[in-house]
Scaffold this motif. Structure first.
Motif, PDB file in Angstrom:
ATOM      1  N   ASP A 263       0.854  -1.190   0.000  1.00  0.00           N
ATOM      2  CA  ASP A 263       0.000   0.000   0.000  1.00  0.00           C
ATOM      3  C   ASP A 263       0.888   1.238   0.000  1.00  0.00           C
ATOM      4  O   ASP A 263       2.109   1.137  -0.132  1.00  0.00           O
ATOM      5  N   LEU A 264       0.283   2.393   0.157  1.00  0.00           N
ATOM      6  CA  LEU A 264       1.058   3.631   0.068  1.00  0.00           C
ATOM      7  C   LEU A 264       1.822   3.971   1.345  1.00  0.00           C
ATOM      8  O   LEU A 264       2.493   4.999   1.402  1.00  0.00           O
TER       9      LEU A 264
ATOM     10  N   ASN B 209       5.869  -4.461   7.862  1.00  0.00           N
ATOM     11  CA  ASN B 209       7.131  -4.234   8.584  1.00  0.00           C
ATOM     12  C   ASN B 209       8.138  -3.340   7.855  1.00  0.00           C
ATOM     13  O   ASN B 209       9.276  -3.227   8.278  1.00  0.00           O
ATOM     14  N   ILE B 210       7.735  -2.752   6.725  1.00  0.00           N
ATOM     15  CA  ILE B 210       8.627  -1.896   5.949  1.00  0.00           C
ATOM     16  C   ILE B 210       7.835  -0.662   5.540  1.00  0.00           C
ATOM     17  O   ILE B 210       6.802  -0.792   4.885  1.00  0.00           O
ATOM     18  N   GLU B 211       8.319   0.523   5.936  1.00  0.00           N
ATOM     19  CA  GLU B 211       7.605   1.749   5.597  1.00  0.00           C
ATOM     20  C   GLU B 211       8.493   2.669   4.771  1.00  0.00           C
ATOM     21  O   GLU B 211       9.714   2.696   4.956  1.00  0.00           O
ATOM     22  N   PHE B 212       7.849   3.416   3.873  1.00  0.00           N
ATOM     23  CA  PHE B 212       8.586   4.412   3.118  1.00  0.00           C
ATOM     24  C   PHE B 212       9.192   5.395   4.111  1.00  0.00           C
ATOM     25  O   PHE B 212       8.559   5.788   5.080  1.00  0.00           O
TER      26      PHE B 212
ATOM     27  N   ALA C  97       2.193   7.763  -4.090  1.00  0.00           N
ATOM     28  CA  ALA C  97       1.552   7.433  -5.363  1.00  0.00           C
ATOM     29  C   ALA C  97       1.876   6.008  -5.789  1.00  0.00           C
ATOM     30  O   ALA C  97       2.870   5.422  -5.362  1.00  0.00           O
ATOM     31  N   TYR C  98       1.020   5.502  -6.655  1.00  0.00           N
ATOM     32  CA  TYR C  98       1.308   4.305  -7.435  1.00  0.00           C
ATOM     33  C   TYR C  98       1.618   4.789  -8.841  1.00  0.00           C
ATOM     34  O   TYR C  98       0.921   5.651  -9.378  1.00  0.00           O
ATOM     35  N   LEU C  99       2.651   4.240  -9.432  1.00  0.00           N
ATOM     36  CA  LEU C  99       2.973   4.485 -10.827  1.00  0.00           C
ATOM     37  C   LEU C  99       2.760   3.167 -11.551  1.00  0.00           C
ATOM     38  O   LEU C  99       3.431   2.173 -11.266  1.00  0.00           O
ATOM     39  N   PHE C 100       1.790   3.159 -12.458  1.00  0.00           N
ATOM     40  CA  PHE C 100       1.483   1.964 -13.237  1.00  0.00           C
ATOM     41  C   PHE C 100       2.065   2.159 -14.636  1.00  0.00           C
ATOM     42  O   PHE C 100       1.632   3.034 -15.372  1.00  0.00           O
TER      43      PHE C 100
ATOM     44  N   ALA D 242       5.507   1.818  -6.230  1.00  0.00           N
ATOM     45  CA  ALA D 242       4.772   2.503  -5.163  1.00  0.00           C
ATOM     46  C   ALA D 242       5.754   3.283  -4.311  1.00  0.00           C
ATOM     47  O   ALA D 242       6.902   2.874  -4.150  1.00  0.00           O
ATOM     48  N   GLY D 243       5.280   4.418  -3.765  1.00  0.00           N
ATOM     49  CA  GLY D 243       6.131   5.187  -2.867  1.00  0.00           C
ATOM     50  C   GLY D 243       5.838   6.663  -2.910  1.00  0.00           C
ATOM     51  O   GLY D 243       4.715   7.080  -3.189  1.00  0.00           O
ATOM     52  N   TYR D 244       6.873   7.447  -2.660  1.00  0.00           N
ATOM     53  CA  TYR D 244       6.715   8.896  -2.662  1.00  0.00           C
ATOM     54  C   TYR D 244       6.432   9.379  -4.085  1.00  0.00           C
ATOM     55  O   TYR D 244       7.150   9.023  -5.031  1.00  0.00           O
ATOM     56  N   ALA D 245       5.391  10.195  -4.225  1.00  0.00           N
ATOM     57  CA  ALA D 245       4.921  10.638  -5.540  1.00  0.00           C
ATOM     58  C   ALA D 245       6.005  11.358  -6.330  1.00  0.00           C
ATOM     59  O   ALA D 245       6.170  11.102  -7.533  1.00  0.00           O
ATOM     60  N   ASP D 246       6.736  12.251  -5.700  1.00  0.00           N
ATOM     61  CA  ASP D 246       7.767  12.998  -6.418  1.00  0.00           C
ATOM     62  C   ASP D 246       8.851  12.077  -6.968  1.00  0.00           C
ATOM     63  O   ASP D 246       9.350  12.282  -8.075  1.00  0.00           O
TER      64      ASP D 246
END
Length: 164
Positions: free
Chosen positions: A30-31, A36-39, A132-135, A147-151
């Motif tokens: 997810d975003l 157990n792992i966070e951006f 964001a998700y980048l597809f 997935a991750g930080y939008a910028d």
């Protein structure tokens, strides 16, 4: 559910992986990140917790127990996760799904056109706050998910980087 699976298939459920997950289970990213792992986590922190390893034959650090996901770090911080076929979003998006389904589930997603003359996929970026998700898609189906930080997702798209 396990009993129904055994009854219907006549087989035994999959044995758990070393980290306790059943083998063959599709992971959800997810975003916020992954279980157990966070951006925003640091490489040092993930290594200390035994989640990040660099002693594998890969193109960069790898996540223990998450072979289908490649981390991307900038300035020692996890900024993106590059997802493989065995992962999905909470909305059920995975590689191979028709791009029209992505548009239906993310109606505010913005189109990103790959530069002409490049062998790169077009993109669809679904932003929520600073994440964001980048597809990446071929016009018909999703081929890669980041997935991750939008910028950083936007920058990855424009600069054409991969986890390797």
């Amino acid at each position: 559910m396990t009993a129904a699976w055994i009854t219907s298939s006549g087989a035994h459920p999959p044995s758990p992986a070393p980290d306790g997950r059943p083998v063959g289970v599709v992971e959800v990213v997810d975003l916020n990140g992954l279980r157990n792992i966070e951006f925003g986590d640091t490489e040092d922190e993930l290594t200390r917790r035994g989640i990040l390893r660099s002693d594998v034959d890969a193109c960069g650090p790898a996540l223990t127990g998450h072979d289908a996901i490649s981390p991307i770090f900038v300035d020692d911080r996890l900024v993106l996760l590059w997802l493989d076929d065995a992962t999905r979003t909470p909305q059920g998006i995975t590689t191979g799904i028709p791009i029209e389904e992505v548009r239906a589930r993310f109606p505010s997603a913005r189109e990103l056109d790959a530069p002409q003359g490049m062998h790169r996929f077009d993109g669809l970026i679904a932003r929520q706050g600073d994440r964001a998700y980048l597809f990446l898609h071929d016009g018909y189906a999703v081929r890669k998910i980041i997935a991750g930080y939008a910028d950083w997702a936007q920058r990855l798209f424009h600069e054409g980087h991969s986890p390797c």
